[in-house]
Design a protein around this motif. Sequence first.
Motif, mmCIF file in Angstrom:
data_model
loop_
_atom_site.group_PDB
_atom_site.id
_atom_site.type_symbol
_atom_site.label_atom_id
_atom_site.label_comp_id
_atom_site.label_asym_id
_atom_site.label_seq_id
_atom_site.Cartn_x
_atom_site.Cartn_y
_atom_site.Cartn_z
ATOM 1 N N PRO A 1 0.816 -1.213 0.000
ATOM 2 C CA PRO A 1 0.000 0.000 0.000
ATOM 3 C C PRO A 1 0.854 1.270 0.000
ATOM 4 O O PRO A 1 0.533 2.236 -0.682
ATOM 5 N N ASP A 2 1.959 1.259 0.751
ATOM 6 C CA ASP A 2 2.832 2.426 0.770
ATOM 7 C C ASP A 2 3.451 2.658 -0.601
ATOM 8 O O ASP A 2 3.530 3.794 -1.056
ATOM 9 N N ASP A 3 3.903 1.577 -1.225
ATOM 10 C CA ASP A 3 4.488 1.706 -2.555
ATOM 11 C C ASP A 3 3.458 2.236 -3.541
ATOM 12 O O ASP A 3 3.757 3.101 -4.358
ATOM 13 N N ARG A 4 2.245 1.727 -3.448
ATOM 14 C CA ARG A 4 1.187 2.203 -4.346
ATOM 15 C C ARG A 4 0.855 3.653 -4.068
ATOM 16 O O ARG A 4 0.672 4.445 -4.986
ATOM 17 N N ASP A 5 0.792 4.020 -2.787
ATOM 18 C CA ASP A 5 0.503 5.411 -2.436
ATOM 19 C C ASP A 5 1.608 6.334 -2.929
ATOM 20 O O ASP A 5 1.334 7.412 -3.459
ATOM 21 N N THR A 6 2.846 5.909 -2.769
ATOM 22 C CA THR A 6 3.977 6.703 -3.253
ATOM 23 C C THR A 6 3.919 6.848 -4.762
ATOM 24 O O THR A 6 4.082 7.946 -5.301
ATOM 25 N N GLU A 7 3.680 5.742 -5.443
ATOM 26 C CA GLU A 7 3.595 5.768 -6.911
ATOM 27 C C GLU A 7 2.435 6.649 -7.366
ATOM 28 O O GLU A 7 2.572 7.441 -8.301
ATOM 29 N N MET B 1 2.696 9.990 -9.599
ATOM 30 C CA MET B 1 1.937 10.114 -10.844
ATOM 31 C C MET B 1 1.039 11.347 -10.819
ATOM 32 O O MET B 1 0.901 12.040 -11.829
ATOM 33 N N THR B 2 0.452 11.642 -9.670
ATOM 34 C CA THR B 2 -0.395 12.824 -9.542
ATOM 35 C C THR B 2 0.429 14.091 -9.728
ATOM 36 O O THR B 2 0.002 15.021 -10.428
ATOM 37 N N GLU B 3 1.618 14.121 -9.118
ATOM 38 C CA GLU B 3 2.500 15.274 -9.292
ATOM 39 C C GLU B 3 2.926 15.423 -10.745
ATOM 40 O O GLU B 3 2.945 16.533 -11.282
#
Length: 97
Positions: A41-47, A51-53
């Motif tokens: 989940p952390d990796d997905r949140d970071t990714e 991507m949003t940025e």
Amino acid sequence: MTTPPDAPSRDPLADALRKLDAALSRLEAAAIRRLESEDSPDDRDTELSLMTEDRARLAAALDAASARLAQVEANSGEVGQRLDRAIAAVAGVLERH
């Protein structure tokens, strides 16, 4: 005849090594499961954050490029009109002489 992996052998050291190997395998599998469940989940949140940025940065760049293109097109039309007037003026001067 082959001895099953669970069956005790006559060599206590071999038994201990086999048990240790099995325990290490279970520990490694448990550690991998835990890392996957905690880090995913952390990796997905970071990714997703990255991507949003990137999307926001690319959208801003696209807006700026679109504005610049509109300005270039407007300037191009104005330059074309000035060139047409200059050509007409030169042609008029050449016709008189």
